[in-house]
Write a protein that holds these residues in place. Structure first.
Motif, mmCIF file in Angstrom:
data_model
loop_
_atom_site.group_PDB
_atom_site.id
_atom_site.type_symbol
_atom_site.label_atom_id
_atom_site.label_comp_id
_atom_site.label_asym_id
_atom_site.label_seq_id
_atom_site.Cartn_x
_atom_site.Cartn_y
_atom_site.Cartn_z
ATOM 1 N N LEU A 444 0.902 -1.261 -0.258
ATOM 2 C CA LEU A 444 0.219 -0.077 -0.102
ATOM 3 C C LEU A 444 1.013 1.268 -0.139
ATOM 4 N N VAL A 445 2.140 1.248 0.299
ATOM 5 C CA VAL A 445 2.920 2.411 0.610
ATOM 6 C C VAL A 445 4.134 2.224 -0.052
ATOM 7 N N ARG A 446 4.605 1.150 -0.867
ATOM 8 C CA ARG A 446 5.866 0.903 -1.348
ATOM 9 C C ARG A 446 6.160 1.682 -2.665
ATOM 10 N N CYS A 447 7.360 1.820 -3.114
ATOM 11 C CA CYS A 447 7.674 2.416 -4.427
ATOM 12 C C CYS A 447 7.199 1.625 -5.401
ATOM 13 N N ASP A 448 6.587 2.108 -6.715
ATOM 14 C CA ASP A 448 6.396 1.497 -7.857
ATOM 15 C C ASP A 448 5.177 0.547 -7.746
ATOM 16 N N SER A 449 4.415 0.201 -6.557
ATOM 17 C CA SER A 449 3.564 -0.702 -6.056
ATOM 18 C C SER A 449 2.440 -0.162 -6.943
ATOM 19 N N ASP A 450 1.328 -1.103 -7.738
ATOM 20 C CA ASP A 450 0.042 -0.601 -8.330
ATOM 21 C C ASP A 450 -0.975 -0.523 -7.245
ATOM 22 N N GLN A 451 -0.421 -0.900 -5.877
ATOM 23 C CA GLN A 451 -1.477 -0.744 -4.899
ATOM 24 C C GLN A 451 -1.271 0.555 -3.938
ATOM 25 N N ASN A 452 -0.328 1.269 -4.338
ATOM 26 C CA ASN A 452 -0.139 2.554 -3.844
ATOM 27 C C ASN A 452 -0.681 3.675 -4.524
ATOM 28 N N ASN A 453 -1.650 3.949 -3.792
ATOM 29 C CA ASN A 453 -2.707 5.380 -4.194
ATOM 30 C C ASN A 453 -2.084 6.547 -3.650
ATOM 31 N N ASN A 454 -1.066 6.558 -2.892
ATOM 32 C CA ASN A 454 -0.547 7.698 -2.134
ATOM 33 C C ASN A 454 0.464 8.481 -2.975
ATOM 34 N N PHE A 455 1.020 7.728 -3.783
ATOM 35 C CA PHE A 455 2.289 8.017 -4.755
ATOM 36 C C PHE A 455 3.453 8.448 -4.085
ATOM 37 N N ASN A 456 3.606 8.046 -2.714
ATOM 38 C CA ASN A 456 4.989 8.258 -2.030
ATOM 39 C C ASN A 456 6.043 7.058 -2.346
ATOM 40 N N CYS A 457 7.155 7.628 -2.142
ATOM 41 C CA CYS A 457 8.114 6.606 -2.332
ATOM 42 C C CYS A 457 9.598 6.817 -1.561
ATOM 43 N N ASN A 458 9.990 5.994 -0.864
ATOM 44 C CA ASN A 458 10.779 6.192 0.140
ATOM 45 C C ASN A 458 12.068 5.149 -0.379
ATOM 46 N N ARG A 459 12.905 5.456 -1.365
ATOM 47 C CA ARG A 459 13.969 4.414 -1.743
ATOM 48 C C ARG A 459 14.806 3.832 -0.759
ATOM 49 N N LYS A 460 15.096 4.334 0.137
ATOM 50 C CA LYS A 460 16.064 3.717 1.392
ATOM 51 C C LYS A 460 15.267 2.649 2.025
ATOM 52 N N ALA A 461 13.982 3.203 2.411
ATOM 53 C CA ALA A 461 13.173 1.977 2.918
ATOM 54 C C ALA A 461 12.892 0.746 1.761
ATOM 55 N N GLU A 462 12.821 1.053 0.469
ATOM 56 C CA GLU A 462 12.684 0.187 -0.368
ATOM 57 C C GLU A 462 13.722 -0.684 -0.669
ATOM 58 N N ASP A 463 14.806 -0.182 -0.615
ATOM 59 C CA ASP A 463 16.023 -1.071 -0.478
ATOM 60 C C ASP A 463 16.068 -2.202 0.422
ATOM 61 N N ILE A 464 15.656 -1.844 1.759
ATOM 62 C CA ILE A 464 15.607 -2.585 2.932
ATOM 63 C C ILE A 464 14.863 -3.456 2.650
ATOM 64 N N ILE A 465 13.371 -3.248 1.928
ATOM 65 C CA ILE A 465 12.457 -4.538 1.853
ATOM 66 C C ILE A 465 13.030 -5.310 0.712
ATOM 67 N N ASN A 466 13.462 -4.771 -0.156
ATOM 68 C CA ASN A 466 14.386 -5.620 -1.336
ATOM 69 C C ASN A 466 15.050 -6.645 -0.663
ATOM 70 N N GLU A 467 15.994 -6.258 0.186
ATOM 71 C CA GLU A 467 17.114 -7.086 0.976
ATOM 72 C C GLU A 467 16.375 -8.149 1.786
ATOM 73 N N ALA A 468 15.321 -7.564 2.658
ATOM 74 C CA ALA A 468 14.630 -8.559 3.341
ATOM 75 C C ALA A 468 13.909 -9.615 2.590
ATOM 76 N N GLU A 469 13.407 -9.170 1.576
ATOM 77 C CA GLU A 469 12.733 -10.491 0.865
ATOM 78 C C GLU A 469 13.540 -11.575 0.254
ATOM 79 N N LYS A 470 14.678 -11.139 0.413
ATOM 80 C CA LYS A 470 15.975 -12.107 -0.238
ATOM 81 C C LYS A 470 16.674 -12.992 0.861
ATOM 82 N N SER A 471 16.170 -12.655 2.292
ATOM 83 C CA SER A 471 16.672 -13.232 3.133
ATOM 84 C C SER A 471 15.757 -14.510 3.636
ATOM 85 N N ASP A 472 16.622 -15.753 4.048
ATOM 86 C CA ASP A 472 16.077 -16.870 4.405
ATOM 87 C C ASP A 472 15.996 -17.044 5.997
ATOM 88 N N ASP A 473 16.382 -15.954 6.694
ATOM 89 C CA ASP A 473 16.409 -16.004 8.252
ATOM 90 C C ASP A 473 15.152 -15.090 8.634
#
Length: 532
Positions: A444-473
């Protein structure tokens, strides 16, 4: 080898997913017809583009994905009878040999491949293509038009076996695949009828019901699908969905016996109705959030200080206890109770006395150059519930900050388009989980998400999310997603208000209704009419 929730193999046996299980001693009514209010007219019955709760309620009856939610919300086999995870990023689903389309054709693995490729195809313009596509190998790139559809990580290994590859470990993939956006489609009928394939007489579906009639703004009528693999255990023979937006009208129809399931009780009616109809008033907390969206690129709301000020002064306690008054919990963050994958947290000012919040908000507005009397526009869909909430917010902003708010009501499908197009300043919004993981709410609040109706984008947070998604911990992933969520909420793209509960009236003769269903996914195949 380190054992995690993600890297270990997972296998679902062909566990019973049978529908409408009638307890011993319960007698069924001779006529198995159910009428349920759906809250609004569906914007589409194409499962690839259906976005609203109402549209998905219907498509969930018409179509069946690889997996499904049972009456208690648990993930059970759908058109796939079993699945297993063969490595951290590969899953294999085995389809039922007796699964058929409503025209008698067998459901094949290629139907699943076609359905998913069509879903992420930019030409389909699904509002969920990037959101869900991100969990499939190359899915995001395909949805964004950067790679051809054939590159997506879904393929038919044989007639009844589907392999799904993910770009990183996705431990909740079986839950994700319960969404019909990612389910099979009957290619021949879709291509034959084009945009008219969802009309009665044209639609070929694989769910427990088929589309019999669709009268716009009046009703959608479904009938039992005799070709469905579990038809012998489906009790209802007809389901009628009505699109009543006004909650008071909904109750009157229910009291007159013309409606068996109310969509949602109007604010302030819950306690009285619970006394009047104690056995038929249902309510339970849900994995959902009621919130307001700021159009953060609109000149009026580009300054984070303005967004923060308006967020701070809404009294969630009064809103939940006196305005909605139906058991919903005040919310000062994005993560709701019961959601997995991130920690629940609140804004640091959440527990401040209101006088201190107002003082800080006034200071922020002054710093941002906002004068008393400044006017904003608030958009919401026609409903007594949303109107009362909007009037409350309007009053809070006026009495505490001296701001004027013009309220504009419209049909839900009009609001959906307005939000996606960014043609608003503040808009009513809400979300119920599609799968139980924090990434679902972060969409609902991520950069480039089609569900983000707020048009906000925090690229530093996006990088952390992308890194988190790759983690198996799981612990590290949870910590990173919590951190990213805090960073995004510090930008104030939304106003979190309350955690959903869904109070409604359900006739005592409707069997199979459960209070354990935290995503409000009630398939009609799980319901039945008791003799009365």
């Amino acid at each position: 080898m380190k054992k995690t929730l993600i890297a270990i193999a997972v296998c679902a046996l062909a566990a019973p997913a049978f529908a409408g299980v009638v307890p011993p001693g319960v007698q069924l009514h001779a006529t198995q017809h159910l009428t349920r209010n759906n809250g609004s007219e569906p914007e589409s019955l194409d499962p690839a583009v259906a976005e609203s709760v109402g549209a998905n309620n219907i498509t969930r009856d018409l179509f069946e994905g690889l997996t499904a939610n049972d009456k208690d919300g648990k993930i059970v086999p759908g058109v796939a009878e079993s699945w297993k995870q063969t490595n951290a990023t590969t899953w294999v689903f085995k389809l039922r040999a007796n699964a058929k389309w409503s025209n008698g054709d067998p459901v094949t693995a290629q139907d699943v491949v076609y359905g998913i490729r069509r879903f992420v195809d930019p030409k389909t313009a699904s509002p969920y293509a990037v959101t869900y596509g991100s969990f499939l190998l190359n899915g995001k790139e395909v949805a964004q038009g950067k790679k051809p559809g054939t590159e997506i990580g879904v393929k038919a290994l044989d007639k009844l076996t589907v392999e799904v590859k993910t770009p990183f470990p996705v431990h909740f993939l079986p839950s994700l695949m319960s969404n019909n956006n990612l389910g099979p489609l009957h290619q021949a009928s879709v291509e034959k009828f084009g945009k008219d394939w969802t009309k009665p007489g044209n639609m070929v579906s694989n769910g427990a019901f088929v589309l019999k009639e669709w009268q716009v703004n009046s009703k959608v009528v479904l009938e039992k699908n005799p070709q469905y693999w579990d038809a012998a255990n489906v009790q209802l023979t007809r389901v009628t969905y009505i699109p009543i937006e006004d909650g008071n009208s909904d109750i009157k129809l229910w009291e007159a016996g013309q409606n068996d399931m109310v969509y949602q009780l109007p604010p302030g009616t819950y306690e009285d109705l619970k006394k009047k109809y104690p056995k038929e008033t249902k309510n339970a907390p849900m994995l959902g959030i009621r919130y307001y969206s700021f159009q953060t690129q609109n000149p009026a709301f580009k300054d984070v200080r303005v967004r923060k000020a308006l967020t701070m002064v809404i009294d969630r306690d009064i809103l939940s206890q006196r305005i909605t008054a139906d058991g919903q919990a005040p919310l000062y963050g994005l993560i709701v109770k019961g959601l997995e994958g991130a920690d629940m947290f609140e804004y640091e000012w959440a527990k401040w006395p209101m006088a201190k919040k107002v003082e800080e908000a006034k200071k922020l507005l002054k710093e941002a150059g906002v004068q008393p009397g400044t006017k904003y526009t608030f958009s919401y869909n026609t409903s007594e519930y949303h109107k009362k909430m909007a009037i409350f917010a309007q009053s809070e902003w006026k009495t505490k900050l001296g701001l004027q708010t013009e309220l504009e009501a419209m049909e839900f499908k009009v609001l959906l388009k307005k939000r996606h197009d960014g043609q608003f300043q503040i808009a009513r919004n809400g979300f119920i989980a599609d799968y139980n993981d924090a990434t679902n709410f972060l969409a609902l609040v991520r950069c480039d998400s089609d569900q983000n109706n707020n048009f906000n984008c925090n690229r530093k947070a996006e990088d952390i999310i992308n890194e988190a998604e790759k983690s198996d911990d799981p612990a590290k992933r949870k910590q990173m997603l919590t951190q990213a969520t805090k960073m995004i909420l510090a930008d104030y793209p939304i106003i979190p208000l309350v955690q959903y509960s869904l109070p409604r009236l359900v006739k005592s003769y409707v069997g199979g209704y459960s209070l354990e269903n935290a995503q409000d996914r009630f398939r009609s195949k799980d319901l039945y009419i008791i003799k009365h």
